[in-house]
Design an enzyme around this catalytic site. Structure first.
Site, PDB file in Angstrom:
ATOM      1  N   GLU A 392       0.835  -1.197   0.000  1.00  0.00           N
ATOM      2  CA  GLU A 392       0.000   0.000   0.000  1.00  0.00           C
ATOM      3  C   GLU A 392       0.871   1.249   0.000  1.00  0.00           C
ATOM      4  OE1 GLU A 392      -4.082  -1.301   2.398  1.00  0.00           O
ATOM      5  OE2 GLU A 392      -2.669   0.098   3.312  1.00  0.00           O
ATOM      6  N   CYS A 393       0.648   2.121  -0.948  1.00  0.00           N
ATOM      7  CA  CYS A 393       1.250   3.448  -0.990  1.00  0.00           C
ATOM      8  C   CYS A 393       2.781   3.383  -0.934  1.00  0.00           C
ATOM      9  CB  CYS A 393       0.677   4.319   0.124  1.00  0.00           C
ATOM     10  SG  CYS A 393       0.903   6.103  -0.156  1.00  0.00           S
ATOM     11  N   ALA A 394       3.380   3.507   0.232  1.00  0.00           N
ATOM     12  CA  ALA A 394       4.833   3.418   0.322  1.00  0.00           C
ATOM     13  C   ALA A 394       5.333   2.088  -0.224  1.00  0.00           C
ATOM     14  CB  ALA A 394       5.273   3.592   1.775  1.00  0.00           C
ATOM     15  N   SER A 484      -0.893  -0.891  -4.621  1.00  0.00           N
ATOM     16  CA  SER A 484      -1.826   0.204  -4.884  1.00  0.00           C
ATOM     17  C   SER A 484      -1.538   1.363  -3.940  1.00  0.00           C
ATOM     18  CB  SER A 484      -3.255  -0.299  -4.671  1.00  0.00           C
ATOM     19  OG  SER A 484      -4.171   0.759  -4.544  1.00  0.00           O
TER      20      SER A 484
END
Length: 506
Positions: A392-394, A484
């Site tokens: 997720e993200c990072a 994502s």
């Protein structure tokens, strides 16, 4: 029954975090066991709450998890505690954009039947404070504002003027905090600097907050207000019971043509999501997988049925964003959860069967992450094997070919970089492709919070189709990888953890 208070404010920047964190630590210093909570999706404030209380900071997000889970999640986190302190988000009545009171501090306070203490930045007002407090206290009769804490008060005379004005409001003053600089915590592009990045300084900051609250607030009055909250009736949320809910079994990364169908987006412009009638051939899968080599026969990552699969979870200063319930759900689903630090550990934990890389600040540590070549290779090898990997993200940025020109893991055929634009807000999403987290068509709510971009924004098989605030697809699903920008709270869909762990055990 757990005594409880909600610390709210008219707006962001009023001093909620200082008061909430300081109050938690001040209560702990009196011998109380304190349960820390944060309204909304924020990851950073709960780190300071945890430092103040010695317990995991927990989020209460009615948008992502639903209003029906607020009381059970609260009861789970507060079990065995003397008092709970809930820090609000933004202004008291601010919630999800365009959704009324949904996800607001006021809504959560009503769901928990908890009294509210309003923290008011009094630095530029005197008698007007009474009108402000009156407005907030009368806006929603179901929200019980039980007291006010005046923050950034300049002098004894200023305090006297404020108290005189508030006598007519009927809302008691439970604290007065003077302007103090030593309790300030450094910020950057996404808010406060997380505790994990400044442990010693954070300890000092929390101690200063506690002392300021102890000296300026009526602790007995605040505790008495917390104890006035009525008994709650909902059963506490339980990760093991939640994981027992039925959920589809995960697709095998070794599926051959002719197996169950997968799904993908018809185009990258947010058009209707359409099922694919067949699986792509092996050659097609390799061409669409960002350059990942094919899975070698026998190159399994699973464990025997008698073993609990080991799920490695990225931690340390670069990866600090995670909800406490995620690890609890993974454990309840049958996994052994082991943290590791991508800045320092050169290998994944021995026996890793699955990998979770949450949010954080890899852009701040890009050179250090890039320099750890052994770990980057280990992560890439795990992804190549087809093992479940949720990012997720990072985590998405870490799996890219590069971040701000620094080589990363190279699992995704994408480049990431910092951006001037802040992307922030709640999202409604539907899973576009079958993955280790969800079957195509699964609907979830989440949030985005980043100041980076990745190009392309989506792979051949996107992770999510967004429906709010605009229609688009984003993210990557390839073999066992789900990557994502979208942050989700797995308590809202505990089958996600079960599906992931089942994939690890294959």
């Amino acid at each position: 029954m757990v005594a409880r208070l909600v610390i709210a404010a008219p707006s962001s920047g009023s001093g909620k975090t200082t008061v909430a964190t300081g109050l938690m630590a001040a209560f702990v210093a009196t011998g109380l066991t304190v349960s820390p909570h944060k309204v909304g999706p924020d990851y950073i404030d709960p780190g300071y709450h945890s430092l103040a209380t010695g317990r995991p900071g927990r989020n209460l997000d009615a948008y992502m998890c639903g209003t029906e889970l607020m009381e059970p999640l609260f009861a789970h986190g507060a079990a065995g505690c003397d008092v709970a302190v809930v820090e609000g988000v933004m202004g008291l009545y601010d919630g999800a954009a365009g959704a009324g009171e949904l996800a607001s501090t006021a809504q959560v306070a009503k769901l928990l039947r908890a009294p509210v203490v309003l923290v008011v930045d009094a630095s530029s007002q005197s008698r007007s404070v009474a009108a402000l407090v009156h407005g907030f206290a009368s806006w929603d009769p179901q929200v019980r504002i039980g007291g006010v804490i005046l923050n950034k008060v300049a002098s004894d005379r200023h305090e006297e003027l404020l108290r005189d004005a508030l006598e007519e409001s009927g809302v008691p003053v439970l604290g007065v905090l003077r302007r103090v600089t030593q309790v300030a915590s450094p910020s950057r592009h996404l808010g406060l600097v997380p505790v994990a990045e400044r442990r010693a300084e954070a300890v000092d900051a929390v101690a200063a907050m506690a002392e300021q609250v102890r000296r300026g607030c009526d602790l007995e009055g605040l505790l008495g207000l917390a104890r006035s909250a009525p008994r709650l009736g909902a059963a506490a949320w339980d990760a093991k019971a939640a994981c027992g809910e039925p959920f589809p079994t995960p697709p095998s990364p070794r599926l051959r043509p002719g197996g169950p169908p997968t799904s993908r987006a018809s185009n990258a412009g947010g058009a209707e999501l359409q099922p694919v009638r067949r699986l792509r051939t092996r050659a097609e899968r390799v061409r669409g997988s960002g350059g990942l080599p094919p899975v070698r026969e026998g190159a399994g990552w699973g464990t025997s049925p008698a073993q609990r699969p080991l799920v490695a979870v990225a931690a340390g200063p670069a990866f600090t964003f995670s909800y406490t319930e995620h690890a609890e759900l993974l454990t309840a689903a049958g996994a052994d959860v082991v943290p590791f630090d991508p800045l320092r550990d050169e290998q994944l934990p021995t026996g890793t069967a699955g990998l979770v890389i949450g949010g954080g600040f890899p852009e701040v540590y890009a050179p250090e992450l890039s320099a750890n070549e052994p770990l980057r290779k280990a992560v890439a090898d795990l992804a190549y094997s087809g093992a479940p990997l949720a990012a997720e993200c990072a985590g998405l940025l870490y799996l890219a070919r590069s971040l701000d020109g620094q080589p990363m893991c190279g699992v995704l055929d994408a480049e990431a970089r910092m951006s001037e634009r802040l992307t922030l807000g709640y999202r409604e999403a539907v899973a576009v492709s079958d993955s280790v987290l969800a079957a195509a068509g699964t609907r979830m709510r989440g949030h985005e919070f980043h100041r980076t971009v990745i190009e392309p924004a989506a792979g051949r098989d996107p992770a999510w189709g967004m429906h709010r605030p605009e229609r688009r697809v984003e993210g990557f699903v390839q073999r066992g990888v789900h990557a994502s920008y979208l942050h989700t709270h797995w308590a809202s869909a505990p089958g996600v953890a079960r599906r992931f762990v089942e994939g690890c055990a294959r």
